[in-house]
Design an enzyme around this catalytic site. Structure first.
Site, PDB file in Angstrom:
ATOM      1  N   ASN A  81       0.913  -1.111   0.060  1.00 38.22           N
ATOM      2  CA  ASN A  81       0.131   0.098   0.175  1.00 38.22           C
ATOM      3  C   ASN A  81       0.777   1.361  -0.039  1.00 38.22           C
ATOM      4  O   ASN A  81       1.518   1.494   0.939  1.00 38.22           O
ATOM      5  CB  ASN A  81      -1.013  -0.011   1.252  1.00 38.22           C
ATOM      6  CG  ASN A  81      -1.789   0.885   1.227  1.00 38.22           C
ATOM      7  OD1 ASN A  81      -1.733   2.162   1.021  1.00 38.22           O
ATOM      8  ND2 ASN A  81      -2.971   0.887   2.021  1.00 38.22           N
ATOM      9  N   LYS A 124       0.408   3.971   2.780  1.00 39.36           N
ATOM     10  CA  LYS A 124       0.928   3.249   4.089  1.00 39.36           C
ATOM     11  C   LYS A 124       2.689   3.567   3.822  1.00 39.36           C
ATOM     12  O   LYS A 124       2.895   4.149   5.062  1.00 39.36           O
ATOM     13  CB  LYS A 124       0.732   1.830   4.349  1.00 39.36           C
ATOM     14  CG  LYS A 124      -0.522   1.635   4.944  1.00 39.36           C
ATOM     15  CD  LYS A 124      -0.540   0.138   5.332  1.00 39.36           C
ATOM     16  CE  LYS A 124      -1.943  -0.144   5.790  1.00 39.36           C
ATOM     17  NZ  LYS A 124      -1.967  -1.650   6.283  1.00 39.36           N
ATOM     18  N   ASP A 161      -0.761  -3.824  10.275  1.00 39.89           N
ATOM     19  CA  ASP A 161      -2.094  -4.207  10.012  1.00 39.89           C
ATOM     20  C   ASP A 161      -2.939  -3.307  10.714  1.00 39.89           C
ATOM     21  O   ASP A 161      -2.879  -3.175  11.992  1.00 39.89           O
ATOM     22  CB  ASP A 161      -2.441  -5.770  10.596  1.00 39.89           C
ATOM     23  CG  ASP A 161      -3.589  -5.962   9.594  1.00 39.89           C
ATOM     24  OD1 ASP A 161      -3.508  -6.212   8.577  1.00 39.89           O
ATOM     25  OD2 ASP A 161      -4.650  -6.330  10.287  1.00 39.89           O
ATOM     26  N   SER A 162      -4.033  -2.643   9.834  1.00 41.69           N
ATOM     27  CA  SER A 162      -4.641  -1.495  10.611  1.00 41.69           C
ATOM     28  C   SER A 162      -6.317  -1.619   9.883  1.00 41.69           C
ATOM     29  O   SER A 162      -6.711  -2.236   9.226  1.00 41.69           O
ATOM     30  CB  SER A 162      -4.147  -0.321  10.081  1.00 41.69           C
ATOM     31  OG  SER A 162      -3.788  -0.161   8.729  1.00 41.69           O
ATOM     32  N   GLY A 201      -8.524   5.407   1.865  1.00 39.76           N
ATOM     33  CA  GLY A 201      -9.401   4.549   2.660  1.00 39.76           C
ATOM     34  C   GLY A 201     -10.405   5.379   3.154  1.00 39.76           C
ATOM     35  O   GLY A 201     -11.211   6.140   2.724  1.00 39.76           O
ATOM     36  N   TYR A 202     -10.558   5.223   4.660  1.00 37.27           N
ATOM     37  CA  TYR A 202     -12.020   5.686   5.060  1.00 37.27           C
ATOM     38  C   TYR A 202     -11.543   7.289   5.668  1.00 37.27           C
ATOM     39  O   TYR A 202     -12.244   8.003   6.394  1.00 37.27           O
ATOM     40  CB  TYR A 202     -12.401   4.911   6.445  1.00 37.27           C
ATOM     41  CG  TYR A 202     -12.755   3.509   5.994  1.00 37.27           C
ATOM     42  CD1 TYR A 202     -14.220   3.113   5.759  1.00 37.27           C
ATOM     43  CD2 TYR A 202     -11.884   2.689   6.118  1.00 37.27           C
ATOM     44  CE1 TYR A 202     -14.315   2.046   5.197  1.00 37.27           C
ATOM     45  CE2 TYR A 202     -11.962   1.053   5.942  1.00 37.27           C
ATOM     46  CZ  TYR A 202     -13.380   0.917   5.157  1.00 37.27           C
ATOM     47  OH  TYR A 202     -13.764  -0.410   5.133  1.00 37.27           O
ATOM     48  N   LYS A 208      -1.975  14.651  10.040  1.00 33.60           N
ATOM     49  CA  LYS A 208      -2.292  13.198  10.259  1.00 33.60           C
ATOM     50  C   LYS A 208      -1.117  12.346  10.863  1.00 33.60           C
ATOM     51  O   LYS A 208      -1.166  11.472  11.606  1.00 33.60           O
ATOM     52  CB  LYS A 208      -2.825  12.419   8.897  1.00 33.60           C
ATOM     53  CG  LYS A 208      -3.325  11.079   9.133  1.00 33.60           C
ATOM     54  CD  LYS A 208      -3.723  10.483   7.719  1.00 33.60           C
ATOM     55  CE  LYS A 208      -3.944   8.982   7.927  1.00 33.60           C
ATOM     56  NZ  LYS A 208      -4.211   8.229   6.951  1.00 33.60           N
TER      57      LYS A 208
HETATM   58  P1  IMP Z   1      -4.478  -3.747   5.691  1.00 32.11           P
HETATM   59  O1  IMP Z   1      -3.819  -3.211   4.497  1.00 32.11           O
HETATM   60  O2  IMP Z   1      -4.889  -5.139   5.453  1.00 32.11           O
HETATM   61  O3  IMP Z   1      -3.900  -3.330   7.187  1.00 32.11           O
HETATM   62  O4  IMP Z   1      -5.893  -2.870   5.711  1.00 32.11           O
HETATM   63  C1  IMP Z   1      -5.969  -1.644   5.983  1.00 32.11           C
HETATM   64  C2  IMP Z   1      -7.196  -0.970   5.535  1.00 32.11           C
HETATM   65  O5  IMP Z   1      -7.833  -0.344   6.610  1.00 32.11           O
HETATM   66  C3  IMP Z   1      -7.069  -0.039   4.665  1.00 32.11           C
HETATM   67  O6  IMP Z   1      -7.485  -0.520   3.191  1.00 32.11           O
HETATM   68  C4  IMP Z   1      -8.269   1.074   4.780  1.00 32.11           C
HETATM   69  O7  IMP Z   1      -9.280   0.744   4.238  1.00 32.11           O
HETATM   70  C5  IMP Z   1      -8.196   1.045   6.430  1.00 32.11           C
HETATM   71  N1  IMP Z   1      -7.223   1.999   6.987  1.00 32.11           N
HETATM   72  C6  IMP Z   1      -6.127   1.696   7.679  1.00 32.11           C
HETATM   73  N2  IMP Z   1      -5.479   2.747   7.904  1.00 32.11           N
HETATM   74  C7  IMP Z   1      -6.139   3.757   7.514  1.00 32.11           C
HETATM   75  C8  IMP Z   1      -5.858   5.206   7.311  1.00 32.11           C
HETATM   76  O8  IMP Z   1      -4.973   5.742   7.673  1.00 32.11           O
HETATM   77  N3  IMP Z   1      -6.963   6.028   6.788  1.00 32.11           N
HETATM   78  C9  IMP Z   1      -7.825   5.306   6.187  1.00 32.11           C
HETATM   79  N4  IMP Z   1      -8.083   3.911   6.285  1.00 32.11           N
HETATM   80  C10 IMP Z   1      -7.254   3.196   6.852  1.00 32.11           C
END
Ligand code: IMP
Length: 217
Positions: free
Chosen positions: A16, A19, A78-79, A174-175, A196
């Site tokens: 990502n 990220k 992971d978020s 994302g959100y 942020k």
């Molecule tokens: P991961 O890559 O499997 O950890 O999924 C993370 C998902 O959580 C992202 O695709 C977003 O939908 C959401 N997310 C995590 N961090 C953020 C952020 O900082 N802003 C907005 N959405 C986030």
């Protein structure tokens, strides 16, 4: 004992780009340099199967699998977004909320994949009748650093806020355009990356990781 002085270059397990930019900006202040998994020689088509049920499990899965492939210190985030009025959903399924048939399934959910726009629209539909005060949510980030000897350090960060039922701003990903962090009247989509990266879940998790490294290093 971790040799802190050799920790200049760290592989980011994530693909990502948003990220990576955030992690890079935050870790730069700690004197650490991030390289991508491509730069570390990880095959582009290698996918980590995120089959954990917690942020912590998925974070470890990502960091440990990428570390095994490149042999370098690897960091993974992971978020996700935890929404109180949806009993914690989308949580670990945040990236594939609109696609995941088991989580608040809806007519018209796209197959087995979904993008940020579809995820946001699904969230808007689910919370549109909930009053603002009850639309509380938090972003959670669990960061795991795995070392070539297999040892690991884990750190967590959260940022509390409220959700809008519309999108505002085009910063972040994302959100972000729906999330108003506590103490602000603008969404992460409207606030600068600089703000942020000071208050986000990822910033807090990385600061906690740094503290742990300082304590043990
Ligand atoms: P991961 O890559 O499997 O950890 O999924 C993370 C998902 O959580 C992202 O695709 C977003 O939908 C959401 N997310 C995590 N961090 C953020 C952020 O900082 N802003 C907005 N959405 C986030």
């Amino acid at each position: 004992m971790i040799q802190y002085d050799i920790m200049k270059t760290i592989v980011a397990a994530t693909k990502n780009k948003h990220k990576i930019v955030e992690i890079e900006a935050i870790l730069k202040d700690f004197g650490m340099h991030i390289i991508t998994r491509d730069e570390a020689g990880v095959p582009g088509d290698f996918e980590v199967e995120e089959n954990g049920t917690t942020f912590e499990e998925n974070s470890y899965l990502k960091a440990s699998q990428i570390m095994k492939l490149c042999g370098e210190i690897t960091i993974a985030d992971d978020s996700g977004l935890v929404v109180d009025c949806l009993q914690g959903a989308p949580g670990v399924y945040s990236a594939r909320f609109a696609a995941f048939p088991g989580i608040w399934p809806e007519e018209g959910d796209p197959g087995d994949d979904s993008d940020d726009g579809e995820n946001n629209r699904k969230l808007q539909r689910l919370i549109e009748d909930i009053p603002y005060e009850e639309r509380t949510a938090r972003f959670v980030s669990v960061i795991t650093m795995v070392f070539p000897d297999g040892s690991s350090i884990v750190a967590e960060g959260e940022v509390e806020g409220h959700l809008l039922t519309e999108e505002r701003g085009s910063c972040g990903f994302g959100y972000d355009p729906m999330f108003v962090p506590e103490g602000y009247d603008r969404t992460f989509g409207e606030l600068s990356g600089e703000i942020k990266n000071r208050i986000s879940h990822r910033a807090k998790a990385l600061a906690a990781l740094r503290k742990k490294l300082d304590e043990i290093g």
